[in-house]
Write an enzyme that holds these catalytic residues in place. Structure first.
Site, PDB file in Angstrom:
ATOM      1  CG  HIS A 239      38.029  36.564  44.310  1.00 38.56           C
ATOM      2  ND1 HIS A 239      36.681  36.112  45.195  1.00 38.56           N
ATOM      3  CD2 HIS A 239      38.905  36.550  45.295  1.00 38.56           C
ATOM      4  CE1 HIS A 239      37.281  36.621  46.354  1.00 38.56           C
ATOM      5  NE2 HIS A 239      38.361  37.470  46.537  1.00 38.56           N
TER       6      HIS A 239
HETATM    7  C1  BDR Z   1      38.915  40.711  42.719  1.00 37.02           C
HETATM    8  O1  BDR Z   1      40.230  42.435  43.630  1.00 37.02           O
HETATM    9  C2  BDR Z   1      40.789  42.077  43.107  1.00 37.02           C
HETATM   10  O2  BDR Z   1      42.212  42.635  44.236  1.00 37.02           O
HETATM   11  C3  BDR Z   1      41.566  40.531  43.041  1.00 37.02           C
HETATM   12  O3  BDR Z   1      41.960  41.097  42.027  1.00 37.02           O
HETATM   13  C4  BDR Z   1      39.842  40.896  41.900  1.00 37.02           C
HETATM   14  O4  BDR Z   1      39.961  40.275  40.729  1.00 37.02           O
HETATM   15  C5  BDR Z   1      38.034  40.067  44.385  1.00 37.02           C
HETATM   16  O5  BDR Z   1      37.314  41.996  44.787  1.00 37.02           O
END
Ligand code: BDR
Ligand code: CA
Length: 313
Positions: A239
């Site tokens: 993400h």
């Molecule tokens: C986000 O949540 C975290 O676990 C990841 O690093 C990312 O920033 C995705 O929902």
């Protein structure tokens, strides 16, 4: 011309990959990397930021900010997906934390020193940015732009049926940042999930003979396995790297100006992002929301960027 950025993050494997890209991107001047609690505790996130930077040893060392816990007791962290240490149980050692400066202070000082020039890439919960804005109320108007990986436009959540992790973890801070006067771009799950990566991506990471490859090959396969084991997926998401692309390759994205808010009180809806899409809405748009990305080009750009990081290390 390079763009000055601060990367506020809670490493986290996808945060670590985003750092590996950003620290060697000729378009970016990474002034500071500030840690926040989220995927792991404040202390572990601070150690991870230091460990990643030490392992990559980039040509220009950014300032480092130390995390402190969010005010609200968070309900969940990211260890199930990222490992107990947040970096795939790699157990990277850091001797001791140097640069013990609070993340929010590092953000305030950097923005004050270069008003209207700095983009803050927010890859974790918004605790530090909210605290910086509370500490210095003029700051929101002095930031060039916030690019926030967080929330969900129409997609289901990843931590509850309706909430995305970064917003859910500290919704009061997210609300403060959403309501601030800063110029904002939101990169929600709807878009980050379009860039679904497969085993081919893992196999194409830089070789272990490079510092970047050594780091990435220790941590990224763990995330691939987490997605497979917890969700039965053959693909996985990075993400935070998609949010980085929104800064460096905005032409890959489609977006809309929207009025966005955060639910802070709901029993079932804590951390949900709510957008007023009524045709005759009385709400004024307060952010740009990314709604689509050219996924193949994005994945290709990520791989090319990681290859460049490998070549420099
Ligand atoms: C986000 O949540 C975290 O676990 C990841 O690093 C990312 O920033 C995705 O929902
Ligand atoms: Ca993150």
């Amino acid at each position: 011309m390079t763009r000055k950025v601060i990367i506020d993050c809670d490493p986290g494997i996808d945060d670590a990959v985003a750092l590996t890209l950003a620290l060697f991107d000729p378009q970016l001047e990474v002034l500071a990397v500030t840690a926040s609690a989220g995927n792991v505790s404040a202390e572990q996130a601070s150690r991870n930021v230091q460990a990643i930077i030490e392992r990559l040893d980039p040509p220009r060392l950014p300032r480092v900010g130390t995390a402190t816990a969010a005010d609200d007791q968070p309900y969940e962290d990211g260890r199930r997906m990222n490992g107990e240490d947040g970096l795939g149980n790699a157990g990277f050692a850091v001797s001791r934390l140097h640069h013990q400066h609070l993340s929010e202070k590092v953000i305030c000082d950097a923005v004050r020193a270069a008003p209207n020039e700095i983009t803050i890439l927010c890859l974790g919960p918004l605790t530090n940015v909210a605290r910086a804005f509370q500490r210095d109320p003029d700051l929101p108007r002095m930031v060039h732009r916030l690019i926030i990986m967080g929330g969900s436009f129409t997609a289901v959540g990843n931590v509850t049926p309706v909430a995305e992790f970064n917003i859910y973890y500290d919704p009061l801070s997210a609300q403060c940042v959403f309501r601030s006067a800063a110029t904002k771009t939101l990169v929600p799950l709807d878009v980050t999930r379009q860039v679904a990566l497969t085993l081919d991506f893992v196999e194409a990471l830089p070789p272990e003979t490079t510092r970047a490859g050594l780091l990435l090959r220790r941590i990224v396969p763990f995330l691939f396995r987490s997605f497979h084991q917890t969700m039965g997926q053959e693909s996985f998401y990075l993400h935070d790297t998609v949010a980085l692309l929104a800064a460096t390759q905005p032409e890959l994205f489609e977006s809309r100006e929207m009025a966005g808010e955060v639910e802070t009180a709901g029993h079932l809806t804590r951390g949900m992002t709510v957008f007023d899409r009524r045709p005759l809405s009385p709400s004024r748009p307060n952010m740009e929301v990314m709604t689509a990305v050219r996924a193949d080009a994005a994945a290709e750009t990520l791989l090319r960027g990681l290859e460049r990081s490998g070549l420099q290390t």
